[in-house]
Design a protein around this motif. Structure first.
Motif, PDB file in Angstrom:
ATOM      1  N   LYS A 131      19.961  -3.323 -26.095  1.00 40.44           N
ATOM      2  CA  LYS A 131      18.693  -3.572 -25.882  1.00 40.44           C
ATOM      3  C   LYS A 131      18.092  -3.768 -26.851  1.00 40.44           C
ATOM      4  O   LYS A 131      17.159  -4.991 -26.565  1.00 40.44           O
ATOM      5  N   LEU A 132      17.569  -2.749 -27.108  1.00 45.44           N
ATOM      6  CA  LEU A 132      16.424  -2.874 -27.963  1.00 45.44           C
ATOM      7  C   LEU A 132      16.613  -4.123 -29.239  1.00 45.44           C
ATOM      8  O   LEU A 132      15.501  -4.815 -29.346  1.00 45.44           O
ATOM      9  N   ASP A 133      17.386  -3.873 -29.994  1.00 45.65           N
ATOM     10  CA  ASP A 133      17.820  -4.899 -30.973  1.00 45.65           C
ATOM     11  C   ASP A 133      17.080  -6.572 -30.006  1.00 45.65           C
ATOM     12  O   ASP A 133      17.014  -6.820 -30.958  1.00 45.65           O
ATOM     13  N   MET A 134      18.273  -6.481 -29.110  1.00 48.39           N
ATOM     14  CA  MET A 134      18.240  -7.837 -28.457  1.00 48.39           C
ATOM     15  C   MET A 134      17.151  -8.760 -28.168  1.00 48.39           C
ATOM     16  O   MET A 134      16.424  -9.171 -28.243  1.00 48.39           O
ATOM     17  N   GLU A 135      16.663  -7.168 -27.817  1.00 54.58           N
ATOM     18  CA  GLU A 135      15.276  -7.673 -26.965  1.00 54.58           C
ATOM     19  C   GLU A 135      14.160  -7.776 -28.407  1.00 54.58           C
ATOM     20  O   GLU A 135      13.517  -8.607 -27.827  1.00 54.58           O
TER      21      GLU A 135
END
Length: 577
Positions: A314-318
């Motif tokens: 989630k962090l990487d994609m956001e």
């Protein structure tokens, strides 16, 4: 066609799937679990928790390979969760790897998500719906259509990104083109087969399928050519698979405030709680992103949960995905030729509604005659004993699923055996400590069951045979042992029970039989002695008679010899004539 394959031979009636199925779409029949397809929402939880791998997903991999072998033009729709679930250096390498497998084109499902976002935005601007529930998750759609049909008016009348993308690809490449969806969701298989969606999706693969296929072809994604995705940049719509991704996509495209409060819910239990809250009228004026998988699609049941961190993804994609929406003119071109509406249906099952008398009858059969007897322990998989009783009446469950009842029944049967068995039953551990002792033992050994259970076996009888059986794990069968001090003769069977690491013995009382056999043996000895006396007397008489008849016998022998010779001589003369 089934989605989840069930191997009955592996099912060990542990009821773990029933306990973990929030909608109780698993029935127990003949002590084995079966999935009720008309009630299943395909959340995949039963597959994940099954300790015996009795439930597995049916794969379309061979079907897709068949498309390519036959020569069909085949396009793959790649779910955006690939960004967190596949290993690559550049996104274009995923494109290159899939093309090496034989796909004529590789497109991102996020293109369809952009269209769906536009539809959600339109509904928000119209403001005619009291609440709007996103319809991207087929498991959520099933949950509401089957279990909460009164909430159907809140479902956004829009197809999912997968179906929308399938429509777009068929329009672009022709209806003869085969469209394959690749993602982490098993419910997409059922959604693809739904007649409301036509034949826009021809097969569904998951990331486990594709990684297995790549390994078979010895293709490593990180070594493949970087072929960029050039058709449409879905931008923020690539966030759909992470929590709050749909809300983020909608917020990025809205031109003005629409008056709806927006939030997301993920996880089966939370989705059910929200549905109940909405039924109570506690939620109004909301746009709700609902996802059955806890953590979003990246934690789908067909993803590798052991090596996937939804927080990192989630962090990487956001952090890496562009936050702006797709330009209106690009989307409008698509709407000029296609529509993306969907009509949802009430698919609530019509189960038998039992009477209170029927429920009480089932409860009574499992020893629950009073409210305090209803433990509601949940071991059977149902929250309450009454809920389980209803399931029994509806043929979804069986009486013997009640673990406390079966335990009590087993104990009562064990006690019944120990109290009523005419044979002596003994169980001892490795220290020869008496663990079990049948009530009949008091008759023979003079010790009550309560007394014996505090003793060691050597305090009663010799333990040699017991110790040999324990040490060798061999059995003794039909051995006769007499205990003079107890005036008892027994026929003994002694065995080692590996699972419990104990020795079990049964002694059959054969004292009467042995006494009868002894008496019969003594009678035989008397008869033999009498016979020997008679024979001796007869021999003495015979000897006296022989002495008196000696001379007469000799004369008789001489006379008969002469007679025989005379007869032989007469015969010879006749032959000469």
């Amino acid at each position: 066609m089934g989605i989840i394959d069930f191997k009955a031979t592996k099912c060990k009636h542990c009821y773990k799937c029933v306990r973990n199925c929030e909608v109780k779409a698993v029935m127990i029949k003949d002590e084995r679990a079966e999935i009720m397809s008309d009630k299943c929402i395909l959340c995949g939880k039963c597959m994940q928790v099954c300790p015996q791998s009795a439930k597995t997903l049916i794969s379309d991999l061979d079907l897709v390979k068949g498309f390519l072998d036959i020569g069909y033009k085949t396009v793959i729709s790649l779910a955006p969760s690939y960004m967190g679930l596949l290993n690559y250096k550049t996104a274009g390498q995923v494109n290159g790897a899939l093309r090496k497998l034989g796909f004529s084109d590789v497109r991102e499902t996020s293109e369809g998500a952009a269209v769906v976002t536009a539809e959600y935005t339109r509904l928000l601007k119209e403001g005619s719906m009291e609440n709007i529930i996103t319809t991207c998750c087929p498991s959520v759609n099933d949950l509401i259509e089957i279990y909460y049909p009164s909430l159907i008016p809140y479902l956004a009348p829009v197809v999912s990104p997968m179906v929308a993308h399938g429509k777009m690809l068929k329009e672009e490449f022709g209806r003869d083109t085969k469209v394959v969806f690749l993602g982490p969701c098993i419910a997409k298989k059922k959604e693809a087969e739904d007649l409301r969606h036509g034949d826009y999706i021809d097969a569904v693969l998951n990331f486990n399928d594709i990684e297995r296929w790549l390994a078979q072809e010895e293709i490593t994604i990180g070594d493949c050519e970087d072929i960029p995705f050039v058709h449409m940049n879905p931008r923020v719509n690539r966030l759909y698979p992470v929590t709050n991704g749909i809300v983020s996509s909608v917020l990025a495209t809205e031109a003005e405030r629409d008056g709806y409060r927006k939030f997301y819910v993920h996880g089966c239990r939370n989705c059910i709680d929200l549905c109940k809250s909405m039924l109570r009228g506690e939620i109004t004026g909301c746009f709700i992103e609902m996802n059955m998988c806890s953590g979003g699609c990246i934690k789908g049941p067909a993803a590798d949960h052991e090596h996937v961190s939804r927080f990192r993804i989630k962090l990487d994609m956001e952090e890496t995905i562009e936050k702006d929406g797709v330009p209106d003119e690009e989307i409008q071109e698509i709407f000029d030729s296609l529509t993306f509406g969907k009509r949802f249906l009430n698919r609530a099952p019509r189960d038998i509604v039992p009477t209170e008398a029927q429920i009480q009858e089932i409860l009574k059969k499992t020893g629950k005659t009073r409210p305090e007897d209803e433990l509601n322990c949940g071991a059977c998989g149902y929250s309450t004993c009454r809920e389980k009783a209803v399931a029994v009446i509806q043929k979804k469950a069986e009486l013997n699923m009640c673990i406390p009842f079966m335990h009590e029944k087993a104990e009562s049967l064990s006690n019944l055996v120990m109290e009523t068995s005419p044979n002596i039953v003994l169980i001892v551990d490795k220290e020869m400590k008496i663990l079990e002792y049948s009530a009949v033992g008091e008759k023979y050994f003079g010790k009550t069951r309560q007394e014996a259970l505090t003793m060691y076996l050597y305090e009663l009888i010799d333990t040699t045979d017991f110790q040999w059986v324990y040490d060798t794990h061999q059995k003794i069968h039909g051995k006769k042992v007499t205990y003079g001090e107890y005036r008892i003769s027994t026929l003994q069977n002694i065995v080692y029970v590996n699972k419990e690491d104990v020795v079990l013995a049964t002694f059959i009382d054969i004292t009467k039989e042995e006494e009868q056999a002894r008496q019969e043996y003594e009678k035989k000895l008397e008869t033999i002695d009498l016979a020997q006396k008679v024979i001796h007397k007869q021999m003495m008489v015979a000897q006296e008679i022989a002495g008196l008849l000696g001379e007469t016998t000799a004369e008789t022998k001489t006379t008969l010899t002469k007679l025989c010779k005379s007869l032989l001589d007469e015969g010879s003369e006749s032959e000469v004539k």
